[in-house]
Design an enzyme around this catalytic site. Structure first.
Site, PDB file in Angstrom:
ATOM      1  N   LYS A   1       0.914  -1.346   0.107  1.00  0.00           N
ATOM      2  CA  LYS A   1      -0.095   0.008  -0.151  1.00  0.00           C
ATOM      3  C   LYS A   1       0.879   1.324   0.062  1.00  0.00           C
ATOM      4  CE  LYS A   1      -1.601   3.259   2.620  1.00  0.00           C
ATOM      5  NZ  LYS A   1      -1.686   4.154   1.643  1.00  0.00           N
TER       6      LYS A   1
ATOM      7  N   GLY B   1       6.901   5.592   7.916  1.00  0.00           N
ATOM      8  CA  GLY B   1       6.002   6.969   7.915  1.00  0.00           C
ATOM      9  C   GLY B   1       5.971   7.524   9.277  1.00  0.00           C
ATOM     10  N   SER B   2       5.035   8.154   9.480  1.00  0.00           N
ATOM     11  CA  SER B   2       4.996   9.131  11.000  1.00  0.00           C
ATOM     12  C   SER B   2       5.064   8.419  12.244  1.00  0.00           C
ATOM     13  CB  SER B   2       3.808  10.274  10.801  1.00  0.00           C
ATOM     14  OG  SER B   2       2.505   9.727  10.829  1.00  0.00           O
TER      15      SER B   2
ATOM     16  N   GLY C   1       2.449   5.159  13.107  1.00  0.00           N
ATOM     17  CA  GLY C   1       3.350   3.856  13.337  1.00  0.00           C
ATOM     18  C   GLY C   1       2.961   3.545  14.937  1.00  0.00           C
TER      19      GLY C   1
ATOM     20  N   GLU D   1       9.448   2.084  10.634  1.00  0.00           N
ATOM     21  CA  GLU D   1      10.763   3.333  10.701  1.00  0.00           C
ATOM     22  C   GLU D   1       9.856   4.597  10.659  1.00  0.00           C
ATOM     23  OE1 GLU D   1      13.742   3.215  10.868  1.00  0.00           O
ATOM     24  OE2 GLU D   1      14.121   1.125  11.057  1.00  0.00           O
TER      25      GLU D   1
ATOM     26  N   CYS E   1      13.541  11.552   6.075  1.00  0.00           N
ATOM     27  CA  CYS E   1      13.568  11.168   7.708  1.00  0.00           C
ATOM     28  C   CYS E   1      14.985  11.379   8.445  1.00  0.00           C
ATOM     29  CB  CYS E   1      12.916   9.918   7.969  1.00  0.00           C
ATOM     30  SG  CYS E   1      13.858   8.621   7.002  1.00  0.00           S
TER      31      CYS E   1
ATOM     32  N   GLN F   1       1.697  20.291   3.859  1.00  0.00           N
ATOM     33  CA  GLN F   1       2.977  20.286   4.360  1.00  0.00           C
ATOM     34  C   GLN F   1       3.553  21.526   4.355  1.00  0.00           C
ATOM     35  OE1 GLN F   1       4.644  17.197   5.463  1.00  0.00           O
ATOM     36  NE2 GLN F   1       5.930  18.911   6.290  1.00  0.00           N
TER      37      GLN F   1
ATOM     38  N   GLU G   1       9.519  16.928  14.768  1.00  0.00           N
ATOM     39  CA  GLU G   1      10.010  16.704  13.283  1.00  0.00           C
ATOM     40  C   GLU G   1       9.279  17.720  12.326  1.00  0.00           C
ATOM     41  OE1 GLU G   1       8.828  13.414  10.975  1.00  0.00           O
ATOM     42  OE2 GLU G   1      10.896  12.974  10.208  1.00  0.00           O
TER      43      GLU G   1
END
Ligand code: NAD
Length: 480
Positions: A172, A225-226, A230, A247, A281, A328, A380
């Site tokens: 996905k 992802g974020s 996660g 991750e 990242c 974003q 982040e």
């Protein structure tokens, strides 16, 4: 407008809904319309991967090698075209887009070799006449959920090891970048892989992602992802006993010491913080600089940052492409404002740019006079924004570098072996760079972080087998 379908059980399946894929460099440019799957289609993909799992688990290393090698070879042959497509949908510059495509090819080549190299261990038992054998078996059906910022490399570093070690896949991709994902799966669809082994299910995280994560038929979830998503995934998947690999984000420090080579340090900061529009990242978002070099470093980095050319990702003169989307971009601008409100000084950039084509352009922002407790140094941003923190000496710089809930990548610029060695040992990060940007890694060695950045085994290199295989220990007694 061309419509692109999902790939389920070896067939391209239309959906009820399609989502336009917009070029962030020019929002009037629609790349195509991509299927948005519902829960039913996702369940069909899961069933297909389940049905294919037993047979694929017993495929030969040669068969796996041939398929992975075919995929790699075609990726290399089409690197220019796929790189252009990637730049068009994600906003990376052309060299970055092509570089990422080549990286995907290298990853498939590497895991083609790994398929051949997978072997076990044998040993003598502590009991007489007994042999012990340790082998690795596939986990089964793996759900892969990927972010938008590396639309082909991250899928490659999940799909290639999954196949090399005999697993089946439901992939996905992120909603914002389906074109690279679709192109990769289109290549995979012609590689000779049996039907159902790889399935592509494009669609929203809330629908496709959550169905994968909660399905009892999915044995493992590999997510990039974020942090927020996660943690959600871990809670659901781990509760039902699935394997989970996450991750997530970073707040990566780059320490610059008095004895650093100034040009090397400025280049590391510039590359690490702003290239790929800071949407990595592993981006260097906290620049921790000691007193003796502070003024010279800030002056030189400010000039270099202000000179960065922001523009259309596919324009050959562009150094920094657009931000991925409006949401974003607004978030980036809000972080810059929050840093100023808390006492930071914006020394360059930080504004939206209105260029000839309508896109999500932002001049990279450099903020000085920041302190470790400010929001800009704790969360982040995921954009072209870097903050500078002043440190009295190496010890303080190290403490500040580790003062974060994240632990993905870290860097130090120094000519001192003593400090470089100490930093490598004491930095609480999964990856440590000396005189190199915090972003930019090799594909044949482990990738991943610690603390809040990662969960589960490492990705990439031979270490990938820790997630994609299950260890079996067999004992044989052959009789008297
Ligand atoms: P995101 O977490 O918003 O989305 C990632 C994926 O999760 C997407 O495919 C999304 O559709 C899916 N998703 C969303 N909600 C879901 C849900 N409820 N259940 C299941 N899946 C769901 O992240 P993003 O904005 O696409 O990417 C940016 C983030 O990725 C940043 O935090 C960045 O640091 C991180 N990232 C980490 C690495 C790494 O290796 N550590 C690499 C690249 C990006």
């Amino acid at each position: 407008m061309t419509k692109f379908n999902n790939f389920i059980n070896g067939e391209w399946i239309p959906a009820d809904r399609y989502i336009p894929n917009i070029n962030p460099s020019d929002i009037s440019d629609v790349i195509g319309e991509y299927a948005s799957a519902d829960e039913v289609a996702t369940r069909e993909a899961i069933a297909a991967a389940r049905a294919a799992a037993e047979s694929w688990a017993h495929s030969t290393p040669q068969e796996r090698f041939n398929i992975l090698d075919f995929i790699a070879t075609e990726i290399f042959a089409r690197a220019d075209e796929l790189g252009e497509l990637l730049s068009r949908e994600e906003g990376k510059t052309l060299p970055e887009g092509k570089g990422e495509v080549l990286r995907a090819g290298q990853i498939f080549k590497f895991f083609a070799g790994e398929a051949l190299r997978l072997s076990g261990e044998t040993g003598a038992s502590v009991r007489p006449g007994v042999d012990v054998e340790i082998t690795r078996e596939p986990v089964g059906v793996i759900g892969m959920i990927t972010p938008w910022n590396f639309p082909i490399a991250i899928p490659a570093w999940k799909i290639a090891p999954a196949l090399a070690y005999g697993n089946t896949v439901i992939f996905k991709p992120a909603e914002l970048v389906p074109a690279s994902a679709w192109s990769l799966v289109e290549i995979i669809s012609r590689s000779g892989l049996p039907r159902g082994v790889v399935n592509l299910v494009m669609g929203p995280g809330r629908v496709v992602g959550e169905t994968l994560v909660s399905s009892e038929q999915v044995d493992g979830i590999s997510f990039t992802g974020s942090v927020a998503i996660g943690h959600r995934i871990r809670a659901t998947a781990a509760a039902r006993g699935a394997r989970v690999q996450l991750e997530m984000g970073g707040k990566n420090p780059l320490v610059v010491l008095d004895d650093a080579d100034l040009d090397v340090a400025v280049n590391c900061a510039l590359q690490g913080a702003f290239y790929s529009t800071g949407q990595r990242c592993t981006a260097s978002s906290r620049l921790i600089v000691t007193e003796g070099i502070y003024e010279a470093f800030v002056e030189k980095l400010t000039a270099a940052t202000a000179a960065l050319k922001v523009g259309d990702a596919r324009d050959a003169t562009t150094q920094i492409g657009p931000v991925i989307d409006e949401k974003q971009l607004q978030s980036n601008l809000e972080y810059v404002e929050s840093a100023i409100r808390e006492g930071g000084t914006l020394v360059c950039g930080g504004q939206r740019l209105d260029l000839e084509k309508r896109g999500y352009y932002m001049q990279p922002a450099l903020i000085t006079d920041t302190t470790p407790d400010m929001r800009i140094n704790r969360e982040e941003v995921f954009g072209p924004v870097a903050s500078v923190i002043r440190a009295a000496d190496y010890d303080e710089a190290l403490t500040v570098a580790n003062d974060t809930e994240f632990g993905l990548s870290s860097g130090i610029c120094t000519t001192s072996l003593k400090y470089a060695r100490d930093f490598k040992r004491k930095s609480q990060a999964g990856m440590v760079m000396v005189n190199l940007p915090t972003a930019g890694v090799d594909y044949h060695v482990p990738f991943g972080g610690r603390k809040g950045s990662s969960y589960g085994p490492r990705e990439q290199g031979a270490y990938a087998r820790e997630f994609y295989t299950i260890v079996k220990t067999s004992y044989v007694w052959a009789g008297e």
